[in-house]
Design a protein around this motif. Structure first.
Motif, PDB file in Angstrom:
ATOM      1  N   UNK A   1      36.006 -41.489   0.620  1.00 17.35           N
ATOM      2  CA  UNK A   1      34.737 -42.101   0.248  1.00 17.35           C
ATOM      3  C   UNK A   1      33.737 -41.029  -0.207  1.00 17.35           C
ATOM      4  N   UNK A   2      33.665 -39.924   0.529  1.00 18.49           N
ATOM      5  CA  UNK A   2      32.726 -38.848   0.169  1.00 18.49           C
ATOM      6  C   UNK A   2      33.076 -38.239  -1.181  1.00 18.49           C
ATOM      7  N   UNK A   3      34.345 -38.011  -1.414  1.00 19.24           N
ATOM      8  CA  UNK A   3      34.755 -37.403  -2.689  1.00 19.24           C
ATOM      9  C   UNK A   3      34.387 -38.322  -3.858  1.00 19.24           C
ATOM     10  N   UNK A   4      34.667 -39.604  -3.697  1.00 18.77           N
ATOM     11  CA  UNK A   4      34.355 -40.541  -4.778  1.00 18.77           C
ATOM     12  C   UNK A   4      32.845 -40.600  -5.013  1.00 18.77           C
ATOM     13  N   UNK A   5      32.088 -40.552  -3.901  1.00 22.28           N
ATOM     14  CA  UNK A   5      30.626 -40.593  -4.020  1.00 22.28           C
ATOM     15  C   UNK A   5      30.124 -39.373  -4.791  1.00 22.28           C
TER      16      UNK A   5
ATOM     17  N   UNK B   1      36.540 -48.780  -1.891  1.00 25.89           N
ATOM     18  CA  UNK B   1      37.556 -48.115  -2.708  1.00 25.89           C
ATOM     19  C   UNK B   1      38.453 -47.251  -1.829  1.00 25.89           C
ATOM     20  N   UNK B   2      37.812 -46.487  -0.914  1.00 27.13           N
ATOM     21  CA  UNK B   2      38.582 -45.598  -0.036  1.00 27.13           C
ATOM     22  C   UNK B   2      39.568 -46.406   0.794  1.00 27.13           C
ATOM     23  N   UNK B   3      39.124 -47.552   1.272  1.00 24.89           N
ATOM     24  CA  UNK B   3      40.011 -48.372   2.099  1.00 24.89           C
ATOM     25  C   UNK B   3      41.258 -48.791   1.311  1.00 24.89           C
TER      26      UNK B   3
END
Ligand SMILES: [Zn+2]
Length: 698
Positions: free
Chosen positions: A229-233, A243-245
């Protein structure tokens, strides 16, 4: 099959490591503080590193290394520290010196010297990297966003393939791309390069990280979710939790289709030839024609599919999982692969998960060391050529060659002396030793980097082009005659490797130096240290995998049935011995997963011991510091494995590495009769094995 093992996950575009040991701990997790040099120059074994209060028969690892262990702290930027790190530090210091010289040389554009200087400069240009922000990544993210259907997805998955796996030399089975390509001599036609395809698609180190139901693994999975999640953010995505899930769920599905590391090492299960048409029949879901087009492999008629069930399962997921999930997966994998060459926030987020959570490391390696690692990977031969000239004199090469010859001769005698083996099988084994290609120090030919474009102000582009350059180099070799003398390690690598399909060995210059090898040290210490490394690599020729290849590197059963049955029974006993080792109360070494390496340790130690005695040529062994020749030999061997690991890193090693933890590698001695007499080890001591329980293989 290297001495160490495993590839760096920092730069995952191409295969990195061969070896005696696994490398991520060294290459990826840092080599900051100069490690305590375990042996003083020319002194042989290091008394100060020992703990004489420990009985050798109870705990040989602490007997030989206890002093060093007591006074050594693992630096914050390392997952582990050991004798290999001290040498890697030295090699790194030398390499950065060579890079600095290259920078001062002001060499003409396009020359290797200029490329070395420019690649390093581009890595060290942190301001330039920050100023560019996401711009270098943007076109690639845009291409992923533009994917409209599964056909285009299949093509994109093909385009992401790199030559980043190596089943037999580097023992690197992991690629985060959906599949990985390995170009190597064919199983069934070892005179020509063949295309091996291997399972992939996971960021975490192994399927168990997704599937195991332990508190630690559940914790890792939850932190992994947050990390995605952090990387995508950071890359500007919205709705990143959801998305991460979905990405985690998809990778969980992929993990269920993967086969285990122990199964991966069974080459008979891996020898499956598929034509392009077979993929569509055997593994529906992917548009394989598009995949091969994307991968630039349309002309390749057949492939060796290492894990057929994983290909079937992963391809089915391409068909069944939603397009949007796959696009998020592609985007996340792209960001992750290049995190270290993007602005600092990406590299730090990546380190926070892969460095801290997975390995227990607390700080990143200094940037210059990561820069050296990058140059070593992308221009390894260009640096290595200079390194070998500068740091590996002909006298060292001659001495190392003499040791190798001695140990091979010992191995020959051991084969002849086997009572259980048929003469015909023995003759085939001897033929393998006759055709063995032994490379010492550096290769005879060097990689040509003229087609690799390097710009001093384009780090991302340099790294992107390097992955493609390596990939295209490998693809271009498909079908061509095999160069049996090629190397898979650079001279500046502290490691050693056996290449079963080449029937070859590489001993890089960087491992042929103190404390492993010192021309001035007593023979006992040299044979116990580098001699056992040499013996280990020679023995891979006859380990559970190597024994399946003949003198020409072909997969061929050259064994008489009864001989093979005897060999399998002996190696099963060795696997059972290692199954009993527990680095932590809740986790055991996997005797099957580590079998090839353990056989190489036992047989290598035996052959090096014989080589040592042969080197004495009938003269008595000199005592040193009150230790007999045999004692020095075994202590030097134990000191090879002086090492401290962080718990997280050691747990990861037990699950993902074909090598046993260092402590148990030191315990190999309990299978050797001469060790019992050297230290008067008695029944009742913890490492004692009754003579019938000692495993003798070669
Ligand atoms: Zn090995």
């Amino acid at each position: 099959m290297n001495l160490k093992s495993k590839s760096s996950k920092y730069f995952q575009r191409h295969a990195l490591i061969c070896a005696l040991i696994a490398l991520p701990l060294l290459a990826a997790q840092g080599q900051n503080a100069p490690a305590d040099t375990p042996k003083k120059d020319a002194q042989g074994i290091v008394l100060a590193n020992m703990d004489a209060s420990v009985k050798p028969g109870d705990d040989f690892f602490h007997y030989t290394n206890g002093g060093w262990i007591r006074r050594t702290e693992i630096p914050g930027d390392r997952a582990a520290i050991g004798v290999f790190n001290a040498l890697a530090d030295l090699s790194n210091q030398r390499t950065v010196g060579l890079i600095e010289e290259a920078a001062k040389a002001n060499a003409p554009a396009g020359s290797s010297t200029r490329k070395i200087a420019d690649l390093y400069k581009s890595y060290m240009d942190e301001d330039g990297i920050e100023a560019k922000g996401l711009a270098p990544l943007r076109p690639h993210l845009d291409s992923i966003a533009a994917i409209r259907n599964k056909q285009e997805l299949s093509r994109a998955l093909g385009e992401s393939v790199r030559s980043d796996v190596d089943a037999l030399n580097n023992t690197n089975y992991h690629t985060p791309n959906l599949f990985g390509l390995w170009v190597a001599p064919g199983f069934n036609d070892s005179d020509h390069y063949a295309a091996y395809l291997m399972q992939g698609g996971l960021q975490l180190p192994d399927r168990e990280y997704y599937l195991a139901d332990s508190a630690r693994m559940r914790d890792i999975r939850s932190k992994y979710h947050a990390h995605i999640s952090s990387m995508l953010k950071l890359a500007g995505f919205t709705d990143t939790d959801a998305r991460a899930e979905r990405v985690v769920e998809l990778e969980h599905g992929i993990a269920e289709k993967h086969i285990s590391l122990a199964e991966n090492e069974d080459i008979h299960k891996a020898d499956n030839t598929w034509s392009q048409a077979d993929f569509t029949v055997n593994a529906p879901g992917m548009d394989w024609a598009e995949f091969f087009r994307g991968a630039g492999l349309t002309k390749q008629a057949s492939f060796i599919v290492w894990q057929p069930t994983a290909f079937t399962g992963e391809s089915a997921l391409v068909g069944s999982a939603s397009l949007d999930t796959w696009k998020d997966w592609l985007a996340f994998h792209l960001i992750e692969a290049y995190a270290d060459v993007l602005p600092k926030a990406f590299a730090e987020e990546r380190f926070a998960f892969f460095g801290k959570v997975l390995s227990g490391t607390t700080e990143q390696r200094p940037r210059w060391q990561r820069g050296v690692a990058l140059v070593n990977k992308d221009l390894g031969d260009a640096v290595g050529q200079i390194y070998a000239q500068r740091y590996f004199p002909p006298e060292a090469k001659a001495q190392a060659q003499a040791m190798v010859a001695n140990i091979i001769a010992s191995f020959r005698k051991r084969i002849d002396a086997l009572t259980w083996m048929d003469p015909a099988t023995k003759a085939e084994a001897q033929a393998k030793l006759t055709t063995l290609n032994v490379g010492i120090g550096y290769p005879e030919t060097w990689r040509d980097y003229s087609a690799y474009e390097v710009n001093a102000d384009d780090l991302f582009g340099n790294v992107w082009r390097s992955g493609l350059f390596d990939y295209q180099h490998d693809v271009a070799r498909l079908g061509l005659p095999v160069d049996r003398r090629e190397w898979c390690m650079t001279p500046q690598t502290v490691n050693a490797v056996n290449l079963p399909l080449h029937n070859g060995l590489n001993f890089p210059a960087a491992i042929l130096q103190p404390p492993f090898f010192d021309p001035k040290a007593p023979a006992a210490a040299n044979y116990g240290a580098i001699g056992t490394v040499i013996g280990h690599e020679i023995s891979h020729t006859f380990d559970s995998e190597g024994a399946a290849f003949d003198s020409k590197g072909r997969v061929r059963n050259w064994w008489k049935t009864e001989d093979l049955a005897h060999f399998n029974a002996a190696t099963a006993r060795l696997a059972a011995q290692y199954d009993t080792y527990k680095p932590f109360p809740d986790i055991s070494v996997n005797g099957k997963q580590t079998l090839g390496e353990n056989i190489a340790d036992v047989a290598g130690l035996s052959a090096a011991y014989d080589g040592y005695h042969a080197s004495l040529a009938g003269k008595p062994a000199p005592m040193q510091d009150g230790y007999s020749g045999d004692q020095q030999f075994f202590i030097a061997f134990g000191q090879n494995w002086g090492r401290k690991d962080r718990e997280a890193a050691l747990r990861q090693q037990v699950m993902t590495d074909p090598h046993s933890p260092a402590e148990f590698r030191a315990d190999t001695v309990r299978n050797i009769d001469a060790w019992y007499s050297a230290f008067e080890v008695q029944s009742g001591e913890k490492l004692y094995l009754a003579p019938t329980d000692r495993v003798r293989i070669w």
